[in-house]
Design an enzyme around this catalytic site. Structure first.
Site, PDB file in Angstrom:
ATOM      1  N   HIS A  55       0.813  -1.224   0.000  1.00  0.00           N
ATOM      2  CA  HIS A  55       0.000   0.000   0.000  1.00  0.00           C
ATOM      3  C   HIS A  55       0.849   1.278   0.000  1.00  0.00           C
ATOM      4  CE1 HIS A  55      -3.116  -2.874   1.035  1.00  0.00           C
ATOM      5  NE2 HIS A  55      -2.439  -3.228   2.101  1.00  0.00           N
ATOM      6  N   SER A  78       1.547  -0.216  -5.307  1.00  0.00           N
ATOM      7  CA  SER A  78       0.616  -0.531  -4.232  1.00  0.00           C
ATOM      8  C   SER A  78       0.166  -1.972  -4.392  1.00  0.00           C
ATOM      9  CB  SER A  78      -0.599   0.384  -4.334  1.00  0.00           C
ATOM     10  OG  SER A  78      -0.873   0.981  -3.097  1.00  0.00           O
ATOM     11  N   SER A  83      -5.643   1.641  -2.400  1.00  0.00           N
ATOM     12  CA  SER A  83      -4.951   2.018  -1.157  1.00  0.00           C
ATOM     13  C   SER A  83      -3.893   3.104  -1.308  1.00  0.00           C
ATOM     14  CB  SER A  83      -4.327   0.770  -0.523  1.00  0.00           C
ATOM     15  OG  SER A  83      -3.325   0.237  -1.360  1.00  0.00           O
ATOM     16  N   ASP A 145       3.297  -7.683  -0.057  1.00  0.00           N
ATOM     17  CA  ASP A 145       2.194  -7.616   0.909  1.00  0.00           C
ATOM     18  C   ASP A 145       0.997  -8.311   0.260  1.00  0.00           C
ATOM     19  OD1 ASP A 145       0.053  -7.023   2.540  1.00  0.00           O
ATOM     20  OD2 ASP A 145       0.543  -4.909   2.770  1.00  0.00           O
ATOM     21  N   GLU A 207       4.624  -9.344   4.161  1.00  0.00           N
ATOM     22  CA  GLU A 207       4.005  -8.511   5.184  1.00  0.00           C
ATOM     23  C   GLU A 207       2.793  -9.121   5.879  1.00  0.00           C
ATOM     24  OE1 GLU A 207       4.927  -5.550   6.288  1.00  0.00           O
ATOM     25  OE2 GLU A 207       3.125  -4.585   7.047  1.00  0.00           O
ATOM     26  N   ASN A 232       4.983 -11.151   8.885  1.00  0.00           N
ATOM     27  CA  ASN A 232       3.694 -11.060   9.578  1.00  0.00           C
ATOM     28  C   ASN A 232       3.751 -11.675  10.976  1.00  0.00           C
ATOM     29  OD1 ASN A 232       0.660 -10.569   9.498  1.00  0.00           O
ATOM     30  ND2 ASN A 232       0.743 -12.752   9.956  1.00  0.00           N
ATOM     31  N   LYS A 237       4.745  -7.485  14.725  1.00  0.00           N
ATOM     32  CA  LYS A 237       3.924  -7.167  13.544  1.00  0.00           C
ATOM     33  C   LYS A 237       2.479  -7.576  13.839  1.00  0.00           C
ATOM     34  CE  LYS A 237       2.025  -7.018   9.404  1.00  0.00           C
ATOM     35  NZ  LYS A 237       0.642  -7.466   9.148  1.00  0.00           N
ATOM     36  N   ASP A 241       0.155  -4.490  14.535  1.00  0.00           N
ATOM     37  CA  ASP A 241      -0.424  -3.934  13.308  1.00  0.00           C
ATOM     38  C   ASP A 241      -1.819  -4.528  13.058  1.00  0.00           C
ATOM     39  OD1 ASP A 241      -1.096  -4.365  10.490  1.00  0.00           O
ATOM     40  OD2 ASP A 241       0.909  -3.796   9.888  1.00  0.00           O
ATOM     41  N   ASN A 242      -1.881  -5.862  12.994  1.00  0.00           N
ATOM     42  CA  ASN A 242      -3.159  -6.503  12.659  1.00  0.00           C
ATOM     43  C   ASN A 242      -4.222  -6.159  13.707  1.00  0.00           C
ATOM     44  OD1 ASN A 242      -1.024  -7.680  11.262  1.00  0.00           O
ATOM     45  ND2 ASN A 242      -2.034  -9.641  11.040  1.00  0.00           N
ATOM     46  N   CYS A 246      -5.843  -2.191  13.151  1.00  0.00           N
ATOM     47  CA  CYS A 246      -7.248  -2.287  12.731  1.00  0.00           C
ATOM     48  C   CYS A 246      -8.175  -1.646  13.757  1.00  0.00           C
ATOM     49  CB  CYS A 246      -7.636  -3.746  12.481  1.00  0.00           C
ATOM     50  SG  CYS A 246      -6.834  -4.417  11.005  1.00  0.00           S
ATOM     51  N   HIS A 352      -7.425  -9.245   3.489  1.00  0.00           N
ATOM     52  CA  HIS A 352      -6.550  -8.784   2.397  1.00  0.00           C
ATOM     53  C   HIS A 352      -7.212  -8.769   1.022  1.00  0.00           C
ATOM     54  CE1 HIS A 352      -2.704  -7.669   0.693  1.00  0.00           C
ATOM     55  NE2 HIS A 352      -3.001  -8.465  -0.317  1.00  0.00           N
ATOM     56  N   HIS A 405      -3.428   2.037   8.535  1.00  0.00           N
ATOM     57  CA  HIS A 405      -2.946   2.127   9.915  1.00  0.00           C
ATOM     58  C   HIS A 405      -2.088   3.381  10.104  1.00  0.00           C
ATOM     59  CE1 HIS A 405      -4.530  -1.761  10.075  1.00  0.00           C
ATOM     60  NE2 HIS A 405      -3.449  -2.488  10.252  1.00  0.00           N
ATOM     61  N   SER A 413       5.830  -2.677  12.344  1.00  0.00           N
ATOM     62  CA  SER A 413       5.786  -3.650  11.237  1.00  0.00           C
ATOM     63  C   SER A 413       6.963  -3.457  10.284  1.00  0.00           C
ATOM     64  CB  SER A 413       4.515  -3.459  10.411  1.00  0.00           C
ATOM     65  OG  SER A 413       3.393  -3.575  11.210  1.00  0.00           O
ATOM     66  N   GLN A 417      10.280  -5.439   8.538  1.00  0.00           N
ATOM     67  CA  GLN A 417      10.518  -5.562   7.090  1.00  0.00           C
ATOM     68  C   GLN A 417      11.970  -5.211   6.746  1.00  0.00           C
ATOM     69  OE1 GLN A 417       9.309  -6.704   4.475  1.00  0.00           O
ATOM     70  NE2 GLN A 417       7.084  -6.824   4.662  1.00  0.00           N
TER      71      GLN A 417
HETATM   72  P1  NAI Z   1      -5.934 -14.759  11.559  1.00  0.00           P
HETATM   73  O1  NAI Z   1      -5.644 -16.080  10.977  1.00  0.00           O
HETATM   74  O2  NAI Z   1      -5.321 -14.359  12.855  1.00  0.00           O
HETATM   75  O3  NAI Z   1      -7.523 -14.551  11.734  1.00  0.00           O
HETATM   76  C1  NAI Z   1      -8.490 -14.945  10.815  1.00  0.00           C
HETATM   77  C2  NAI Z   1      -9.611 -15.609  11.615  1.00  0.00           C
HETATM   78  O4  NAI Z   1     -10.712 -15.881  10.752  1.00  0.00           O
HETATM   79  C3  NAI Z   1      -9.170 -16.929  12.227  1.00  0.00           C
HETATM   80  O5  NAI Z   1      -9.375 -16.918  13.637  1.00  0.00           O
HETATM   81  C4  NAI Z   1     -10.064 -17.966  11.534  1.00  0.00           C
HETATM   82  O6  NAI Z   1     -10.413 -19.036  12.396  1.00  0.00           O
HETATM   83  C5  NAI Z   1     -11.261 -17.121  11.135  1.00  0.00           C
HETATM   84  N1  NAI Z   1     -12.027 -17.690  10.028  1.00  0.00           N
HETATM   85  C6  NAI Z   1     -11.574 -18.351   8.921  1.00  0.00           C
HETATM   86  N2  NAI Z   1     -12.601 -18.725   8.143  1.00  0.00           N
HETATM   87  C7  NAI Z   1     -13.725 -18.271   8.755  1.00  0.00           C
HETATM   88  C8  NAI Z   1     -15.102 -18.350   8.422  1.00  0.00           C
HETATM   89  N3  NAI Z   1     -15.536 -18.989   7.338  1.00  0.00           N
HETATM   90  N4  NAI Z   1     -15.991 -17.765   9.267  1.00  0.00           N
HETATM   91  C9  NAI Z   1     -15.583 -17.137  10.405  1.00  0.00           C
HETATM   92  N5  NAI Z   1     -14.278 -17.039  10.760  1.00  0.00           N
HETATM   93  C10 NAI Z   1     -13.369 -17.604   9.946  1.00  0.00           C
HETATM   94  O7  NAI Z   1      -5.562 -13.691  10.431  1.00  0.00           O
HETATM   95  P2  NAI Z   1      -5.389 -12.105  10.648  1.00  0.00           P
HETATM   96  O8  NAI Z   1      -3.967 -11.811  10.902  1.00  0.00           O
HETATM   97  O9  NAI Z   1      -6.433 -11.646  11.570  1.00  0.00           O
HETATM   98  O10 NAI Z   1      -5.666 -11.586   9.159  1.00  0.00           O
HETATM   99  C11 NAI Z   1      -6.955 -11.675   8.565  1.00  0.00           C
HETATM  100  C12 NAI Z   1      -6.904 -11.046   7.174  1.00  0.00           C
HETATM  101  O11 NAI Z   1      -6.641  -9.648   7.296  1.00  0.00           O
HETATM  102  C13 NAI Z   1      -5.802 -11.580   6.270  1.00  0.00           C
HETATM  103  O12 NAI Z   1      -6.277 -11.573   4.940  1.00  0.00           O
HETATM  104  C14 NAI Z   1      -4.701 -10.553   6.420  1.00  0.00           C
HETATM  105  O13 NAI Z   1      -3.812 -10.581   5.343  1.00  0.00           O
HETATM  106  C15 NAI Z   1      -5.506  -9.284   6.511  1.00  0.00           C
HETATM  107  N6  NAI Z   1      -4.896  -8.125   7.147  1.00  0.00           N
HETATM  108  C16 NAI Z   1      -5.444  -6.908   6.824  1.00  0.00           C
HETATM  109  C17 NAI Z   1      -4.965  -5.758   7.392  1.00  0.00           C
HETATM  110  C18 NAI Z   1      -5.542  -4.443   7.009  1.00  0.00           C
HETATM  111  O14 NAI Z   1      -4.971  -3.413   7.338  1.00  0.00           O
HETATM  112  N7  NAI Z   1      -6.669  -4.381   6.344  1.00  0.00           N
HETATM  113  C19 NAI Z   1      -3.868  -5.775   8.374  1.00  0.00           C
HETATM  114  C20 NAI Z   1      -3.392  -7.104   8.684  1.00  0.00           C
HETATM  115  C21 NAI Z   1      -3.895  -8.226   8.082  1.00  0.00           C
END
Ligand code: NAI
Length: 484
Positions: A55, A78, A83, A145, A207, A232, A237, A241-242, A246, A352, A405, A413, A417
């Site tokens: 991003h 990006s 983003s 990322d 990332e 990650n 991180k 960050d996550n 968020c 993501h 963020h 984070s 990197q």
């Molecule tokens: P995580 O693995 O810690 O959490 C995801 C959760 O979703 C898990 O607890 C899992 O059991 C649950 N899950 C999976 N399938 C499901 C379903 N069908 N119904 C309900 N729950 C379900 O992963 P994290 O780190 O929380 O990341 C989640 C997503 O967010 C990833 O795609 C990551 O790349 C992205 N992300 C986005 C950010 C942003 O700024 N928008 C920042 C960091 C990560």
């Protein structure tokens, strides 16, 4: 292209504003600035050609300029079509010492609101270092990322070896069709491009959760072309960050998009991992009544212990005023769910990729109508007259509708990197084609810098105490299996 610098951004005249915000961000990114000071004499990234896909925000600008300060030659895109912050992109192109007329910064190919075709075109440009004699020169390092660049290199090489790019089939997404077209064109015009650049790539630092998942899948199949560092899962991180990122940027996105009062509303959050925990806390902080949907009993139990109701999307969808997906999984909110949502309920994703919400299915509902309220905010009206508001077309709303963020958490984070880039670039021989994490001592180093910056006072372990709990006075303080 101006002078020797090739780039494509929305508007270079935004650079001055971008530079002001970058300067503010530098103060809020003590980890990156400490790394600049620590390595300013050594230039550990000298010789590194880093292809970065992350991003293109103000915070990322500070990351890019840190990599440059450490000696790297960087090109950037990006990793999402919505983003980019156009002023940040412009400022990075102009650079701290350039002008709009004579930019001296980094080649950036990014603007807010790219089409998918433009997005992949940008990624392809970013991979091509200009050379005086027109020969092919690619990156020797990737900073990814979500894994799009890594995927493109792997697929490009695979299809070049096969001598053919497969035709799209009916189940392929629009985005995948764009990628296949791009690779087909590449094969026709530069048939050995990926075969030439891939062997020079020394590694990738990834990332996010979704990109890391893709890397472990490649490694398990024995197909990973180069070593990878999973940034990650550094504790400094994902547990910051996550989660806390968020917690800040989810409601920022909802507020900027809709300005609806969150207090008193019912919010449904799918997923209670790191992103889900931060998202749920942020909605509750505004006074929303939050329901969590989870597949994992451990995370569901955590949600209950934290005081949230746990239900399925199927049973809770009709009660929710705000629905947010955070799973990193696909097919969480179906077109059928959307039809059952409340009138003018808000739907967004912070995971993501855009496959958590079935946007294609929504568009196919008979009699459906889409109205743009403003960019990245769309009112969808069903034949019944009922409407829902969809944010960022189902793409991550904290970056599409807000600015992602804030700097301080990204400092944590991005310090990981930078350390990961230095590690893979300078000690390449020590790494096999596997996925690695950074050692805990480095995680603690990153945390220490940020504790000090916030004025926190760390307790010092006595030698006696250290022996008693079986650690070194200087750390690491926890075993690898500790979960924080
Ligand atoms: P995580 O693995 O810690 O959490 C995801 C959760 O979703 C898990 O607890 C899992 O059991 C649950 N899950 C999976 N399938 C499901 C379903 N069908 N119904 C309900 N729950 C379900 O992963 P994290 O780190 O929380 O990341 C989640 C997503 O967010 C990833 O795609 C990551 O790349 C992205 N992300 C986005 C950010 C942003 O700024 N928008 C920042 C960091 C990560």
């Amino acid at each position: 292209k101006i002078g020797d610098l090739d780039f494509k951004v929305a508007d270079l005249s935004l650079a001055e504003f971008g530079r002001k915000e970058i300067t503010l961000a530098e103060h809020e990114m003590p980890g990156l600035m400490a790394l600049r000071r620590e390595y300013s004499e050594v230039n550990p990234l000298k010789g590194a050609r880093i292809a970065g896909s992350l991003h293109m925000t103000v915070q990322t600008a500070v990351l890019i300029e840190t990599l440059v300060a450490l000696g790297a030659d960087v090109r950037w895109v990006s990793c999402n079509i919505f983003s980019t912050q156009d002023h940040a992109a412009a400022a990075v192109v102009v650079g701290p010492h350039g002008t709009v007329e004579e930019p001296k910064g980094v080649s950036v190919y990014a603007w807010k609101g790219e089409t998918l075709t433009e997005y992949w075109w940008c990624t392809e440009q970013m991979l091509k270092w200009p050379t005086a004699d027109g020969s092919v020169l690619g990156p020797n390092m990737i900073l990814d990322d979500g894994g799009d660049v890594t995927m493109l290199v792997h697929k490009g090489l695979q299809y070049e070896k096969a001598g053919v790019v497969p035709p799209a089939d009916e189940s392929d997404s629009d985005e995948w069709k764009v990628i296949l077209d791009l690779l087909r064109n590449s094969l026709a015009t530069a048939p050995t491009y990926y075969s030439t650049i891939a062997p020079a790539i020394q590694g990738v630092t990834e990332e996010t959760t979704t990109g890391v998942l893709r890397l472990y899948q490649l490694a398990a199949q024995g197909e990973l072309l180069f070593p990878a560092i999973n940034v990650n899962d550094s504790v400094t991180k994902s547990k910051f960050d996550n989660k806390y990122g968020c917690r800040h940027s989810l409601i920022d996105g909802i507020n900027r998009a809709t300005d609806v009062l969150i207090g008193g509303k019912v919010a449904l959050v799918a997923g209670y991992g790191d992103v889900g925990k931060g998202s749920a806390e942020s909605l509750r902080g505004q006074g929303a009544r939050v329901i969590i949907a989870e597949i994992d009993p451990i995370c569901a139990l955590q949600a209950l212990m934290d005081g949230f109701e746990v239900a399925t999307v199927d049973t809770a969808i009709e009660r929710a005023d705000i629905v947010v997906t955070t799973t990193g999984n696909k097919d969480i909110i179906s077109a059928e769910h959307m039809q059952r949502m409340k009138h003018q309920a808000i739907l967004g994703n912070i995971g993501h990729f855009d496959n958590e919400i079935d946007m294609a299915g929504l568009a196919r509902i008979p009699g459906i109508h889409r109205l743009e309220i403003k960019p990245q905010v769309h009112l969808w009206t069903f034949a019944s007259g009922k409407t829902i508001l969809v944010l960022s077309e189902g793409r991550l709303l904290n970056l599409g509708n807000a600015t992602g963020h804030p700097s301080f958490v990204m400092s944590s984070s991005f310090s990981n990197q930078v350390i990961a880039q230095i590690e893979l670039f300078t000690k390449n021989g020590e790494y096999a084609k596997e996925v690695y994490r950074l050692p805990k001592a480095l995680d603690e180093k990153v945390a220490r810098i940020h504790v000090e910056a916030l004025g926190g006072e760390l307790t010092k372990l006595t030698k006696d105490q250290a022996e008693y709990i079986g650690v070194d006075v200087e750390g690491p303080y926890k075993p690898e299996h500790y979960r924080y």
